[in-house]
Design a protein around this motif. Structure first.
Motif, PDB file in Angstrom:
ATOM      1  N   ALA A 139     127.497 -46.757 -21.053  1.00 29.99           N
ATOM      2  CA  ALA A 139     126.126 -46.157 -21.283  1.00 29.99           C
ATOM      3  C   ALA A 139     126.055 -45.373 -20.440  1.00 29.99           C
ATOM      4  N   CYS A 140     126.115 -45.423 -19.128  1.00 29.57           N
ATOM      5  CA  CYS A 140     126.038 -44.202 -18.000  1.00 29.57           C
ATOM      6  C   CYS A 140     126.632 -42.770 -18.306  1.00 29.57           C
ATOM      7  N   ARG A 141     127.977 -43.053 -18.893  1.00 28.23           N
ATOM      8  CA  ARG A 141     128.765 -41.814 -19.417  1.00 28.23           C
ATOM      9  C   ARG A 141     127.939 -41.206 -20.596  1.00 28.23           C
ATOM     10  N   ASP A 142     127.380 -42.041 -21.435  1.00 25.79           N
ATOM     11  CA  ASP A 142     126.855 -41.417 -22.445  1.00 25.79           C
ATOM     12  C   ASP A 142     125.372 -40.651 -22.193  1.00 25.79           C
ATOM     13  N   ALA A 143     124.569 -41.296 -21.312  1.00 22.60           N
ATOM     14  CA  ALA A 143     123.654 -40.743 -21.036  1.00 22.60           C
ATOM     15  C   ALA A 143     123.208 -39.587 -19.985  1.00 22.60           C
ATOM     16  N   VAL A 144     124.500 -39.312 -19.443  1.00 23.21           N
ATOM     17  CA  VAL A 144     124.629 -38.276 -18.678  1.00 23.21           C
ATOM     18  C   VAL A 144     124.444 -36.855 -19.289  1.00 23.21           C
ATOM     19  N   TYR A 145     124.658 -36.817 -20.623  1.00 25.99           N
ATOM     20  CA  TYR A 145     124.704 -35.879 -21.581  1.00 25.99           C
ATOM     21  C   TYR A 145     123.186 -35.676 -21.937  1.00 25.99           C
ATOM     22  N   TRP A 146     122.307 -36.545 -22.126  1.00 22.24           N
ATOM     23  CA  TRP A 146     120.912 -36.372 -22.523  1.00 22.24           C
ATOM     24  C   TRP A 146     120.157 -35.739 -21.631  1.00 22.24           C
ATOM     25  N   PRO A 147     119.003 -35.288 -22.231  1.00 25.10           N
ATOM     26  CA  PRO A 147     117.892 -34.666 -21.386  1.00 25.10           C
ATOM     27  C   PRO A 147     117.831 -35.566 -20.211  1.00 25.10           C
ATOM     28  N   GLU A 148     117.173 -34.981 -18.929  1.00 22.90           N
ATOM     29  CA  GLU A 148     116.990 -35.616 -17.815  1.00 22.90           C
ATOM     30  C   GLU A 148     115.822 -36.670 -17.956  1.00 22.90           C
ATOM     31  N   ASP A 149     114.937 -36.393 -18.847  1.00 24.11           N
ATOM     32  CA  ASP A 149     113.660 -37.279 -18.925  1.00 24.11           C
ATOM     33  C   ASP A 149     114.026 -38.238 -19.938  1.00 24.11           C
ATOM     34  N   ILE A 150     115.254 -38.607 -20.402  1.00 27.55           N
ATOM     35  CA  ILE A 150     115.469 -39.609 -21.196  1.00 27.55           C
ATOM     36  C   ILE A 150     116.257 -40.668 -20.735  1.00 27.55           C
ATOM     37  N   LYS A 151     115.670 -42.107 -20.722  1.00 25.21           N
ATOM     38  CA  LYS A 151     116.223 -43.026 -19.994  1.00 25.21           C
ATOM     39  C   LYS A 151     117.285 -43.770 -20.635  1.00 25.21           C
ATOM     40  N   VAL A 152     118.200 -44.696 -20.262  1.00 25.52           N
ATOM     41  CA  VAL A 152     118.983 -45.469 -20.929  1.00 25.52           C
ATOM     42  C   VAL A 152     118.855 -46.769 -20.406  1.00 25.52           C
ATOM     43  N   ALA A 153     118.537 -48.050 -21.595  1.00 25.31           N
ATOM     44  CA  ALA A 153     118.383 -49.153 -21.098  1.00 25.31           C
ATOM     45  C   ALA A 153     119.689 -49.916 -21.563  1.00 25.31           C
ATOM     46  N   VAL A 154     120.001 -50.910 -20.712  1.00 26.59           N
ATOM     47  CA  VAL A 154     121.078 -51.911 -20.998  1.00 26.59           C
ATOM     48  C   VAL A 154     120.807 -53.279 -20.751  1.00 26.59           C
ATOM     49  N   ASN A 155     121.250 -53.942 -21.893  1.00 27.74           N
ATOM     50  CA  ASN A 155     121.209 -55.548 -21.632  1.00 27.74           C
ATOM     51  C   ASN A 155     122.030 -56.159 -20.664  1.00 27.74           C
ATOM     52  N   VAL A 156     121.521 -57.097 -19.691  1.00 32.37           N
ATOM     53  CA  VAL A 156     122.523 -57.713 -18.712  1.00 32.37           C
ATOM     54  C   VAL A 156     122.374 -59.339 -19.017  1.00 32.37           C
ATOM     55  N   SER A 157     123.545 -59.962 -19.201  1.00 31.99           N
ATOM     56  CA  SER A 157     123.634 -61.415 -19.330  1.00 31.99           C
ATOM     57  C   SER A 157     123.388 -62.145 -17.900  1.00 31.99           C
ATOM     58  N   ALA A 158     122.860 -63.478 -18.056  1.00 26.62           N
ATOM     59  CA  ALA A 158     122.608 -64.137 -16.975  1.00 26.62           C
ATOM     60  C   ALA A 158     124.161 -64.383 -16.168  1.00 26.62           C
ATOM     61  N   ILE A 159     125.037 -64.390 -16.976  1.00 26.98           N
ATOM     62  CA  ILE A 159     126.277 -64.546 -16.274  1.00 26.98           C
ATOM     63  C   ILE A 159     126.952 -63.648 -15.248  1.00 26.98           C
ATOM     64  N   GLN A 160     126.263 -62.193 -15.479  1.00 34.94           N
ATOM     65  CA  GLN A 160     126.527 -61.161 -14.686  1.00 34.94           C
ATOM     66  C   GLN A 160     125.698 -61.226 -13.343  1.00 34.94           C
ATOM     67  N   PHE A 161     124.929 -61.981 -13.487  1.00 37.50           N
ATOM     68  CA  PHE A 161     124.088 -62.050 -12.206  1.00 37.50           C
ATOM     69  C   PHE A 161     124.792 -63.136 -11.368  1.00 37.50           C
ATOM     70  N   THR A 162     125.417 -64.205 -11.862  1.00 34.06           N
ATOM     71  CA  THR A 162     125.951 -65.159 -11.041  1.00 34.06           C
ATOM     72  C   THR A 162     127.482 -65.196 -10.773  1.00 34.06           C
ATOM     73  N   ASP A 163     128.067 -64.589 -11.872  1.00 29.36           N
ATOM     74  CA  ASP A 163     129.634 -64.551 -11.728  1.00 29.36           C
ATOM     75  C   ASP A 163     130.241 -63.161 -11.343  1.00 29.36           C
ATOM     76  N   SER A 164     129.453 -62.149 -11.178  1.00 30.26           N
ATOM     77  CA  SER A 164     129.917 -61.052 -10.795  1.00 30.26           C
ATOM     78  C   SER A 164     129.037 -60.179  -9.671  1.00 30.26           C
ATOM     79  N   ASP A 165     129.527 -59.249  -9.129  1.00 32.60           N
ATOM     80  CA  ASP A 165     128.596 -58.230  -8.321  1.00 32.60           C
ATOM     81  C   ASP A 165     128.044 -57.360  -8.914  1.00 32.60           C
ATOM     82  N   LEU A 166     126.923 -57.396  -9.661  1.00 29.16           N
ATOM     83  CA  LEU A 166     126.042 -56.710 -10.306  1.00 29.16           C
ATOM     84  C   LEU A 166     125.570 -55.496  -9.793  1.00 29.16           C
ATOM     85  N   PRO A 167     125.045 -55.321  -8.662  1.00 28.25           N
ATOM     86  CA  PRO A 167     124.799 -54.369  -7.864  1.00 28.25           C
ATOM     87  C   PRO A 167     125.802 -53.363  -7.612  1.00 28.25           C
TER      88      PRO A 167
END
Ligand code: C2E
Ligand code: CA
Ligand code: CA
Ligand code: CA
Length: 275
Positions: free
Chosen positions: A97-125
């Motif tokens: 998602a980040c690699r795709d969004a970098v080619y878009w105009p600068e005022d266009i955001k990208v939203a990514v869904n994150v699962s609960a497991i990513q909070f507990t079982d990985s280093d999300l930040p």
């Protein structure tokens, strides 16, 4: 059918066995899918009602299975969560998602869904920082969408992580707002940048006074708390017109566009400057 031993029970067991086997087959395929990169992101526009233009895209993962065809996320994300694969998939989604969004105009955001497991079982930040850095994307262009269940299940773990992300300039949206029973108290405990009102609340707002009253109250609540308010699942021009007269900031739904492959983003941006 009620099983009184014998025949009925054997049928029931055979059916259960078949289900378990099918699940195992899907799980085995899902493991290979991660290695073989069979995933793809589609993007659905977020449409700003006052500016009357696209202000971002939500990334929605697609699994293109070599023989099963396209497997919808609701069929494999829950399984991926159970067997822990959602961490690898989620990491891939963030990077893509980040690699795709970098080619878009600068005022266009990208939203990514994150699962609960990513909070507990990985280093999300850490994963988020790596994805941003690798792509060269500004933190302010990334929005993380979390559902209420993420918070409900792991409040003590999730809250500090959300604060870290927020401090780094990443925006946080609460997804499927209104579908959980404890949404209201969480709104006070964590300052979300955005709430996304679940698509179930859009049904009937044009025809039904009560449905509209509920939608209106949720929008006003989010607005009063200083959050951006998105309504998802907007399918008709009438629904959009009604929301435009409210404090709704942005909409998402088939009326603007269904999710489309990444290559079509420039086309969507050129086709939908005004609507
Ligand atoms: P969601 O985050 O609530 O995403 C919105 C879903 O609504 C998408 O389904 C989208 O295609 C669908 N949708 C959009 N506009 C309309 C409309 O006007 N009417 C109706 N009826 N539906 C609309 P999709 O793509 O099948 O995704 C389903 C769910 O799978 C998502 O719900 C999200 O919870 C999950 N998901 C998708 N991608 C990811 C991902 O990368 N990571 C994680 N953890 N979950 C994901
Ligand atoms: Ca979402
Ligand atoms: Ca949603
Ligand atoms: Ca607002």
């Amino acid at each position: 059918a009620k099983s009184s031993g014998g025949k009925g029970e054997r049928f029931f067991t055979a059916d259960m066995e078949a289900q378990i086997e099918a699940r195992h087959a899907l799980e085995a395929d899902l493991r290979k899918a991660v290695e073989r990169e069979e995933f793809e992101l589609h993007y659905q526009p977020l449409y700003d009602l006052s500016q009357q233009r696209i202000c971002g895209f939500e990334a929605l993962v697609r699994w293109n299975h070599p023989t099963r065809g396209r497997v919808p996320p609701l069929e494999f994300i829950p399984l991926a969560e159970e067997v822990g694969l959602v961490v690898d998939i989620g990491r891939w989604v963030l990077r893509r998602a980040c690699r795709d969004a970098v080619y878009w105009p600068e005022d266009i955001k990208v939203a990514v869904n994150v699962s609960a497991i990513q909070f507990t079982d990985s280093d999300l930040p850490g994963d988020v920082a790596a994805a941003l850095e690798e792509a060269g994307l500004t933190a302010g262009r990334l929005e993380i969408e979390i559902t209420e269940s993420v918070l409900m299940e792991n409040l003590d773990e999730a809250l500090p992580i959300l604060h870290v992300l927020k401090q780094r300039g990443i925006r946080i949206g609460m997804d499927d707002f209104g579908t959980g029973y404890s949404s209201l108290s969480y709104l006070r405990r964590f300052p979300f940048d955005k709430i996304k009102i679940d698509k179930s609340f859009v049904n009937g707002i044009v025809e039904d006074k009560e449905a509209f009253a509920i939608m209106r109250a949720i929008i006003l609540l989010g607005d009063a708390l200083g959050m951006r308010v998105t309504v998802e699942g907007v399918e008709t021009a009438e629904q959009m017109a009604l929301l435009r007269s409210e404090a709704c900031d942005e909409i998402q739904g088939y009326h603007i566009s269904p999710p489309r492959p990444a290559v079509e983003v420039p086309y969507l941006l050129s086709q939908l400057p005004e609507h």
